[in-house]
Design an enzyme around this catalytic site. Structure first.
Site, PDB file in Angstrom:
ATOM      1  N   THR A 563     101.748  51.145  83.803  1.00 22.13           N
ATOM      2  CA  THR A 563     100.759  50.139  83.478  1.00 22.13           C
ATOM      3  C   THR A 563     100.028  50.580  82.227  1.00 22.13           C
ATOM      4  O   THR A 563      99.636  51.736  82.121  1.00 22.13           O
ATOM      5  CB  THR A 563      99.759  49.982  84.641  1.00 22.13           C
ATOM      6  OG1 THR A 563     100.506  49.690  85.794  1.00 22.13           O
ATOM      7  CG2 THR A 563      98.799  48.864  84.377  1.00 22.13           C
ATOM      8  N   GLY A 564      99.921  49.682  81.302  1.00 21.69           N
ATOM      9  CA  GLY A 564      99.291  50.055  80.035  1.00 21.69           C
ATOM     10  C   GLY A 564      98.055  49.254  79.781  1.00 21.69           C
ATOM     11  O   GLY A 564      97.515  48.629  80.689  1.00 21.69           O
ATOM     12  N   GLY A 565      97.609  49.274  78.567  1.00 21.21           N
ATOM     13  CA  GLY A 565      96.359  48.623  78.177  1.00 21.21           C
ATOM     14  C   GLY A 565      96.327  47.159  78.538  1.00 21.21           C
ATOM     15  O   GLY A 565      95.369  46.689  79.120  1.00 21.21           O
ATOM     16  N   ASP A 683      98.501  52.628  65.815  1.00 14.22           N
ATOM     17  CA  ASP A 683      98.221  53.244  67.110  1.00 14.22           C
ATOM     18  C   ASP A 683      99.347  54.205  67.474  1.00 14.22           C
ATOM     19  O   ASP A 683      99.943  54.089  68.535  1.00 14.22           O
ATOM     20  CB  ASP A 683      98.049  52.154  68.177  1.00 14.22           C
ATOM     21  CG  ASP A 683      97.486  52.719  69.477  1.00 14.22           C
ATOM     22  OD1 ASP A 683      96.967  53.853  69.438  1.00 14.22           O
ATOM     23  OD2 ASP A 683      97.575  52.045  70.509  1.00 14.22           O
TER      24      ASP A 683
END
Ligand SMILES: *[C@@H]1O[C@H](CO)[C@@H](O)[C@H](O)[C@H]1NC(C)=O
Ligand SMILES: *[C@@H]1O[C@H](CO)[C@@H](O)[C@H](O)[C@H]1NC(C)=O
Ligand SMILES: *[C@@H]1O[C@H](CO)[C@@H](O)[C@H](O)[C@H]1NC(C)=O
Ligand SMILES: *[C@@H]1O[C@H](CO)[C@@H](O)[C@H](O)[C@H]1NC(C)=O
Ligand SMILES: *[C@@H]1O[C@H](CO)[C@@H](O)[C@H](O)[C@H]1NC(C)=O
Ligand SMILES: *[C@@H]1O[C@H](CO)[C@@H](O)[C@H](O)[C@H]1NC(C)=O
Ligand SMILES: *[C@@H]1O[C@H](CO)[C@@H](O)[C@H](O)[C@H]1NC(C)=O
Ligand SMILES: *[C@@H]1O[C@H](CO)[C@@H](O)[C@H](O)[C@H]1NC(C)=O
Ligand SMILES: *[C@@H]1O[C@H](CO)[C@@H](O)[C@H](O)[C@H]1NC(C)=O
Ligand SMILES: *[C@@H]1O[C@H](CO)[C@@H](O)[C@H](O)[C@H]1NC(C)=O
Ligand SMILES: *[C@@H]1O[C@H](CO)[C@@H](O)[C@H](O)[C@H]1NC(C)=O
Ligand SMILES: *[C@@H]1O[C@H](CO)[C@@H](O)[C@H](O)[C@H]1NC(C)=O
Length: 735
Positions: A563-565, A683
């Site tokens: 699960t990311g941002g 990023d």
């Protein structure tokens, strides 16, 4: 604090003793002079002790002239303070009582933990010749009293957060040779009084917020060798008086809002080696007098509104290494004199309105590594002499009217990394070319036909060969080449056409029936037919929406691998056996515009690029009810995961780690230099670097990436993972 008060006591005792001594000998002038000198020495010692700058010294009763960074003269007066504290507490500049050092000649506090405002009192150091407080944390405005330091030869306050205007009193520093205020937040206009600093050799004001126009008085600085005003908000015209600065070797005015035309007087700057006027609003033509600048090695004029031709006189600029005239409105043809520019390495004429042909003499420029004429109206053939350019790394002839065959000599370009011949009128077969795993190639939108002579192992995206006359080959998504007799081919075509037609009719009937049956099912299916709202881009025809839903049991949590941002990543095995990764937006965030934007951004960027070390986007679905991206699946996950697992981290030994770095460098290099427009990832972190089972490395997560349109400002909002935000100071300065 204990020792501190003891010391103060001692100081007082010493002062009292000195005072009595003074009173005893008051009648003898020479002795009195010696005594005041001693008092002065003691005052300096006290000021140094009181400053607390030498907080790390255990014994401050030792003689201050022996302290780190202090130099005294024979009389015991401090003449130099050199202080460079990289560690420890922050130290306030005004803690030092500057008025106690009337003999100080040099003050060097560069790269230290000094903060705060520059006190007015600094103006009392009237003997100072060298003042450098660079790369510290100064803020506030420049004190007017700096103008009292009239013996100053070098003033360097760069790399701080100084704001406000540059005081006109700096015009009194007649002895100044070097003035460096770059990398601050200075604003307002450049004071015309700087025109009084006639000894100045270097003037660096870049990376500030200086506005107003360039004062014509700058033209009085006859000794100036380097002048940089780039990355400010200067407007107005380039004063013709700059043509008086005949010692100038570097002139940088890039990234401002300068308008008007280039004054022909610039052609008087015979010693000029580097000239950048890029990213302004310059109009008019390039004055042919620039052909007199025979020492010029870098000439950058990117992104202005320059019209007219490349002057013929440019044939005299035989020392040129970089010639960047891209993103203007220039017309006319590439002048034949280009063959004299034997030192050229980078030649960018792209995004203009140039006509004519590519001169075959280009093949004489043996050091050329970049040649870009994308987006012009160049006609004729590709001269085979280009094959002589052994160092060529990036050849971009796209978006022109070039016709004829691709010369087979291009296979001699052994260093080629980027070859773009797309959107021309090239015909015939593709010759065998030298390709490496990192080479990017684009031959789309031409009239090419025949066999695609590239090896499957490089995994070319079929898009790069699309929109041609008839290509075939052993490349995914392309028909295999048929080597049969014509008659057989014709029969086969005839039979297959008949078969196809009958199947099509049959299929159509079947489909009609099926859709009728399905019409009452989920509303999503309905949308599926409306291609514009629901789009799945399945390049090899093997991925369908239903497959995805089936493979993940409608995004069941058990397929979630991370699960990311702004989303979760699922692993899905398709019926074909292929495993893909799916990045799905969190449901509760779907309505948020930023997340949608980030999603669209990633799709836009990844569908634009294809590189060996950039994660491959297989497809996407963009609809209110389903929003996901389909990627190549990376078995090892992120670099962060690998490094935080003891076993895997060991396996990723130093040699492999160097390879990871190299791959990312390749990807970044491609994004920054070979992609048009350039892409800034913004990023890069170990979370966004993915590894497959062979530990091959891929850059991912382009949600915050940005296409750098050369006509847009380079100022952006901060983006990215906290702690990894790219430092602004390392931006390319001399574009
Ligand atoms: C040094 O500090 C002491 C105590 O804080 C003070 O009395 C004295 O005036 C200071 N001396 C100087 C030169 O600032
Ligand atoms: C401090 O230095 C002085 C002079 O060098 C010396 O006499 C004194 O013993 C030192 N004091 C300590 C505590 O080290
Ligand atoms: C000032 O300090 C910097 C950083 O320590 C050093 O590089 C520079 O040479 C110094 N300048 C002089 C004149 O000593
Ligand atoms: C600077 O010089 C001016 C005029 O000579 C004087 O009035 C002023 O006090 C000085 N400022 C400082 C901080 O020494
Ligand atoms: C600069 O020179 C001009 C003319 O010589 C003079 O009027 C002006 O006061 C000077 N300004 C400064 C700040 O030195
Ligand atoms: C220049 O910058 C200053 C300070 O930021 C601002 O007050 C001023 O309006 C600007 N002038 C122009 C002409 O933009
Ligand atoms: C400096 O340049 C200006 C404008 O180009 C010119 O009028 C003037 O004569 C020049 N001055 C000198 C000393 O060359
Ligand atoms: C340059 O820009 C300024 C301010 O934007 C404007 O007032 C001026 O008319 C422009 N000059 C030219 C020659 O375009
Ligand atoms: C050009 O460069 C050469 C070599 O660096 C130098 O000798 C010469 O003075 C420079 N200026 C001109 C006008 O040629
Ligand atoms: C280039 O453009 C200018 C106007 O922008 C026009 O007058 C001129 O004829 C053009 N030259 C060529 C060679 O097209
Ligand atoms: C090409 O580059 C090489 C190596 O940098 C250099 O030695 C050579 O002089 C250059 N050739 C020309 C014609 O400038
Ligand atoms: C480029 O030139 C053509 C004709 O030479 C002209 O029609 C067109 O408007 C020009 N485009 C630009 C952007 O100047």
């Amino acid at each position: 604090m204990e020792w501190y008060s003891i010391n103060t006591c001692r100081v007082l005792v010493v002062s009292v003793v000195l005072l009595s001594y003074n009173m005893l000998l008051i009648s003898s002038p020479p002795a009195a002079a010696a005594a005041t000198t001693d008092a002065q020495v003691e005052a300096e010692a006290e000021a140094l002790r009181n400053s607390t700058w030498w907080w790390y010294m255990e014994n401050t009763t030792s003689h201050h002239c022996t302290w780190d960074g202090i130099t005294c003269n024979r009389e015991g007066h401090v003449i130099q303070i050199y202080f460079s504290g990289h560690y420890g507490p922050m130290i306030e500049l005004s803690q030092m009582k500057f008025s106690s050092f009337p003999s100080l000649l040099r003050l060097n506090l560069s790269h230290s933990l000094i903060y705060g405002r520059i006190p007015d009192e600094i103006g009392t150091l009237t003997k100072l010749t060298y003042l450098r407080i660079s790369d510290c944390r100064l803020d506030g405005e420049l004190p007017v009293s700096l103008g009292n330091l009239t013996l100053l030869e070098e003033l360097d306050l760069s790399g701080n957060s100084l704001s406000g205007v540059i005081p006109s009193s700096l015009g009194y520093l007649k002895n100044l040779i070097h003035l460096d205020l770059r990398y601050n937040s200075l604003s307002g206009a450049i004071s015309s009084s700087l025109g009084n600093l006639t000894n100045l050799e270097c003037l660096y004001l870049h990376f500030n917020r200086i506005n107003g126009s360039i004062p014509s008085e700058i033209g009085n600085l006859k000794n100036l060798v380097r002048l940089s005003l780039s990355y400010n908000s200067l407007f107005g015209v380039i004063p013709s008086s700059l043509g008086n600065l005949t010692n100038l070797e570097c002139l940088y005015l890039n990234f401002n809002r300068i308008n008007g035309s280039i004054p022909s007087e610039i052609g008087n700057l015979k010693n000029l080696v580097r000239l950048s006027l890029s990213h302004n609003s310059l109009v008019g033509v390039i004055p042919s007098s620039l052909g007199h600048l025979t020492n010029l090695t870098y000439f950058h004029l990117i992104n202005n509104q320059i019209q007219g031709p490349i002057p013929l006189s440019f044939g005299h600029l035989t020392n040129l290494v970089h010639l960047y005239l891209c993103y203007n409105q220039m017309n006319g043809s590439i002048p034949p004199g280009i063959r004299n520019l034997k030192n050229l390495i980078h030649l960018r004429l792209d995004h203009n309105n140039l006509t004519g042909v590519i001169p075959s003499s280009l093949g004489d420029l043996i050091n050329l590594t970049e040649f870009n004429i994308c987006g012009n109206q160049i006609r004729g053939c590709i001269p085979f002499e280009i094959g002589n350019l052994k160092n060529m790394a990036s050849l971009d002839l796209s978006n022109n009217l070039i016709n004829g065959k691709i010369p087979s000599q291009l296979q001699n370009l052994k260093s080629i990394e980027n070859l773009n011949l797309s959107r021309n009128k090239l015909s015939g077969r593709i010759p065998t070319l030298s390709m490496y795993r990192w080479t990017s190639i684009d031959l789309s939108y031409n009239d090419l036909e025949g066999h695609i002579p590239f090896e499957l192992q490089f995994e070319y995206h079929p898009k790069v060969f699309s929109h041609n006359k008839g290509l075939c080959g052993e490349i995914k998504g392309w028909p295999h080449c048929k080597r049969r007799h014509k008659t057989i081919v014709i029969t086969v075509i005839a039979i297959s056409t008949i078969l196809f037609l009958s199947f099509a009719v049959f299929g159509f009937l079947l489909l009609l029936q099926k859709t009728r049956q399905n019409q009452t099912k989920t509303p999503l299916k309905k949308n599926e037919k409306n291609g514009d709202i629901f789009s799945i881009w399945n390049y090899d025809g093997k991925i369908a929406y239903e497959d995805i839903i089936e493979a993940t049991e409608d995004f069941d949590i058990k397929y979630c691998i991370g699960t990311g941002g702004y989303g979760s990543v699922y692993k899905a095995q398709l019926p074909t056996g292929n495993v893909v990764a799916l990045k799905k937006l969190h449901g509760w965030e779907r309505d948020e515009a930023t997340y949608l934007k980030s999603f669209q951004n990633e799709v836009q960027i990844l569908s634009k690029i294809q590189h060996r070390n950039i994660v491959k986007l297989h497809g996407y679905c963009l609809h209110k009810r389903c929003m996901f991206l389909i990627y190549k699946y990376m078995e090892r996950g992120s670099l962060y995961c690998v490094l935080s697992n003891e076993v895997e981290a060991l396996e990723l030994d130093w040699i492999k780690r160097v390879n990871v770095v190299k791959s990312i460098v390749h990807a970044l290099c491609y994004m920054h230099h070979d992609s048009t427009p350039p892409i800034i990832h913004r990023d890069i972190s170990s979370n966004n670097i993915l590894l497959d089972f062979k530990l091959d490395t891929f850059l991912s997560d382009f949600g915050t990436a940005r296409l750098l349109h050369p006509d847009s400002s380079n100022q952006t909002l901060l983006a990215g993972t906290y702690g990894y935000i790219a430092p602004g100071k390392y931006m390319p300065i001399f574009l």
